[in-house]
Design a protein around this motif. Structure first.
Motif, short mmCIF file in Angstrom:
data_model
loop_
_atom_site.label_atom_id
_atom_site.label_comp_id
_atom_site.label_asym_id
_atom_site.label_seq_id
_atom_site.Cartn_x
_atom_site.Cartn_y
_atom_site.Cartn_z
N VAL A 212 7.32 6.83 -3.66
CA VAL A 212 7.80 6.06 -2.52
C VAL A 212 8.35 4.43 -3.22
CG1 VAL A 212 7.53 4.36 -0.19
CG2 VAL A 212 6.37 7.22 -0.76
N GLY A 213 9.35 3.95 -3.13
CA GLY A 213 9.89 3.32 -3.46
C GLY A 213 10.00 1.20 -2.54
N PRO A 214 10.08 0.36 -2.81
CA PRO A 214 10.13 -0.53 -2.66
C PRO A 214 10.51 -0.05 -0.84
CG PRO A 214 10.38 -1.55 -5.14
CD PRO A 214 10.75 0.12 -4.69
N TYR A 215 11.86 -0.21 -1.34
CA TYR A 215 13.30 0.34 0.43
C TYR A 215 12.00 1.15 1.19
CZ TYR A 215 16.58 1.72 3.39
OH TYR A 215 16.71 1.87 4.78
N THR A 216 11.59 1.66 0.45
CA THR A 216 11.26 3.33 1.69
C THR A 216 10.20 2.88 2.05
OG1 THR A 216 12.40 5.16 0.16
CG2 THR A 216 9.86 5.67 1.70
N ALA A 217 9.17 2.38 0.97
CA ALA A 217 7.86 1.29 1.65
C ALA A 217 7.90 0.58 2.72
CB ALA A 217 6.62 0.92 0.33
N ASN A 218 9.14 -0.12 2.55
CA ASN A 218 9.19 -1.40 3.97
C ASN A 218 9.82 -0.79 4.98
OD1 ASN A 218 9.35 -4.38 4.56
ND2 ASN A 218 11.75 -3.98 4.36
N ALA A 219 10.74 0.30 4.72
CA ALA A 219 11.50 1.05 6.09
C ALA A 219 9.88 2.18 7.01
CB ALA A 219 12.27 1.98 5.47
N VAL A 220 9.11 2.06 6.14
CA VAL A 220 7.96 3.02 6.60
C VAL A 220 6.67 1.97 7.47
CG1 VAL A 220 5.79 4.47 6.86
CG2 VAL A 220 7.62 4.78 5.26
N ALA A 221 6.97 0.98 6.90
CA ALA A 221 6.25 -0.30 7.37
C ALA A 221 6.64 -0.62 8.27
CB ALA A 221 5.59 -1.18 6.24
N SER A 222 8.53 -1.17 8.09
CA SER A 222 8.81 -1.62 9.66
C SER A 222 9.09 -0.50 10.79
CB SER A 222 10.30 -1.86 8.54
OG SER A 222 10.07 -3.05 8.10
N PHE A 223 9.29 0.90 10.13
CA PHE A 223 9.25 1.38 11.44
C PHE A 223 8.28 2.53 12.31
CE2 PHE A 223 13.61 2.17 9.38
CZ PHE A 223 14.04 0.65 9.87
N PHE B 182 5.08 0.48 11.76
CA PHE B 182 3.62 -0.50 11.93
C PHE B 182 3.88 -1.72 12.38
CE2 PHE B 182 1.76 2.67 8.60
CZ PHE B 182 0.83 3.20 9.51
N ASN B 183 5.75 -2.15 12.58
CA ASN B 183 6.55 -3.29 13.12
C ASN B 183 5.64 -4.02 11.68
OD1 ASN B 183 8.08 -4.90 14.35
ND2 ASN B 183 6.29 -5.19 15.83
N ASN B 184 5.61 -4.14 10.51
CA ASN B 184 5.08 -5.09 9.72
C ASN B 184 5.26 -4.35 8.22
OD1 ASN B 184 1.87 -5.77 8.30
ND2 ASN B 184 2.02 -4.26 7.89
N GLY B 185 7.12 -5.06 8.83
CA GLY B 185 8.19 -5.18 7.20
C GLY B 185 8.20 -6.10 7.00
N GLU B 186 9.10 -6.10 6.16
CA GLU B 186 10.34 -7.14 5.47
C GLU B 186 11.78 -6.86 6.17
OE1 GLU B 186 9.36 -7.86 1.32
OE2 GLU B 186 7.13 -8.67 1.98
N ALA B 187 12.89 -7.81 5.37
CA ALA B 187 14.14 -7.19 6.08
C ALA B 187 14.00 -6.22 4.90
CB ALA B 187 14.55 -8.77 6.42
N VAL B 188 14.92 -5.19 5.53
CA VAL B 188 15.56 -4.43 5.00
C VAL B 188 16.74 -4.82 4.57
CG1 VAL B 188 16.16 -2.11 5.65
CG2 VAL B 188 13.89 -1.81 6.33
N VAL B 189 17.31 -4.13 3.57
CA VAL B 189 18.51 -4.69 2.15
C VAL B 189 18.80 -3.40 2.29
CG1 VAL B 189 19.31 -6.01 1.01
CG2 VAL B 189 17.96 -6.88 2.16
N ASP B 190 19.68 -2.73 2.85
CA ASP B 190 20.62 -1.86 1.79
C ASP B 190 21.87 -2.19 1.93
OD1 ASP B 190 21.52 -1.55 4.80
OD2 ASP B 190 20.58 1.15 4.95
N THR B 191 22.57 -1.57 1.29
CA THR B 191 23.93 -1.39 1.49
C THR B 191 24.70 -2.05 3.06
OG1 THR B 191 24.12 1.17 1.35
CG2 THR B 191 24.57 0.52 -0.58
N GLU C 132 0.99 -0.85 0.37
CA GLU C 132 0.37 0.06 -0.19
C GLU C 132 0.86 1.27 0.33
OE1 GLU C 132 -4.22 -1.50 2.33
OE2 GLU C 132 -2.46 -1.02 3.01
N LEU C 133 1.91 1.66 1.16
CA LEU C 133 2.33 2.45 0.82
C LEU C 133 3.71 2.93 -0.31
CD1 LEU C 133 4.18 1.75 4.46
CD2 LEU C 133 3.07 4.12 3.47
N SER C 134 3.81 1.56 -0.79
CA SER C 134 4.60 1.42 -2.53
C SER C 134 3.98 2.79 -3.25
CB SER C 134 4.39 0.31 -3.42
OG SER C 134 6.04 -0.37 -2.05
#
Length: 317
Positions: A138-149, A151-160, A131-133
């Protein structure tokens, strides 16, 4: 590749401990290390999705010490999505430029995302990565980060930073699919908020390009392939390009200047954004035309001709 006490997943996945107790110990060690002491960025003290989204967008290719005062000032001025949506886009872009936050189209997208939240979601923030995407910019990384931080509702973040940690700790090959798979395997279920913060902190504090394992008290030394082997090579992580003298800097100067004057012919604009501007020189009309046309493509300025045929740039509001 074979090692005692590890498993290989379909030929190209990394070595990870096989015993569930060891997997649990790895997770516990990292979370306890993070919770005992970590960098105190203000967005880590909130679960407000709007505040977290602003921090994530600002942090793209911008040093975090520059982000903190900008983030606080931005939220003082526009404390909620409705406030940002009601603002003039030129004011938001001007703020972005004046705080040297990188490409100004990020400010435009953030403004449009706030408008979507107000108009399409009745002011309620979407909660899932999918939904955030749907929000502008808002790309996949940012959407997942917002969901995680938030709503505690994200997947594993993979950045550099996370890639560097996983490559060194578990000998993950330099392959995006492998990194995604292993990050998901290691993250405990239902704990994306603390886990993603913790593993990114590990990469930023203990497992940087030059590792600081012992001084930083890396919690994974017991299991780390690199710490055991002494081989701390990692996938290439490109350096952030210097802001001083960069195209990003001059784009920002164009926006700031047009915010002051509203509309200028190129030969009036040029000397105001760089002292060595010369109409027929290396940094002259041709260079400046490319710069303002890029901004026009991003819907930030308009480019027209005046009655004398001179090219004129105007801030789009």
């Amino acid at each position: 590749m074979t090692q005692e006490g590890v498993e290989i997943d379909d030929g190209d996945a990394p070595a990870l401990p096989t015993a569930p107790d060891e997997r649990d110990a790895i997770r516990t060690a990292l979370v306890e290390w993070y919770e005992a002491d970590h960098r105190d960025f203000p967005w880590r003290r909130t679960e407000d999705p709007y505040e977290i989204l602003v921090s994530e967008v600002m942090s793209q290719q911008t040093q975090l010490d520059r982000v903190v005062p900008a983030w606080e000032a931005f939220l003082d001025r526009w404390p909620a999505p409705a406030d940002l949506a009601a603002a003039e886009r030129g004011d938001v872009v001007g703020f972005w430029s004046s705080h040297s936050l990188g490409y100004n189209n990020r400010a435009k997208y953030l403004h449009e995302a706030a408008t979507q939240i107000v108009e399409d979601y009745d002011g309620e923030f979407p909660r899932t990565p999918d939904e955030l995407s749907e929000l502008m910019g808002v790309g996949p990384y940012t959407a997942n980060a917002v969901a995680s931080f938030a709503f505690n509702n994200g997947e594993a973040v993979v950045d550099t930073n996370v890639k560097r940690v996983l490559h060194r700790a578990f000998d993950v090959p330099d392959d995006d699919d492998a990194f995604e798979r292993v990050a998901s395997l290691v993250m405990p279920d239902g704990e994306s908020r603390v886990w993603n913060n913790a593993i990114m902190e590990l990469g930023g504090v203990a497992c940087g390009k030059t590792p600081d394992c012992d001084t930083a008290g890396c919690p994974w030394r017991e299991w780390c392939h690199a710490y055991e082997s002494g081989d701390f090579t990692a996938p290439d992580v490109p350096e952030q390009p210097s802001f001083e003298g960069s195209r990003r800097q001059f784009r920002g100067r164009v926006i700031s200047t047009l915010k002051e004057f509203d509309e200028l012919a190129l030969d009036d604009l040029g000397p105001r954004i760089r002292v060595d501007y010369a109409p027929n020189g290396e940094y002259g009309r041709e260079w400046l035309t490319g710069l303002v046309e890029d901004l026009a493509d991003d819907d930030l300025v308009t480019v027209d001709e005046d009655d004398d045929g001179a090219t004129v740039a105007k801030l789009r509001r």
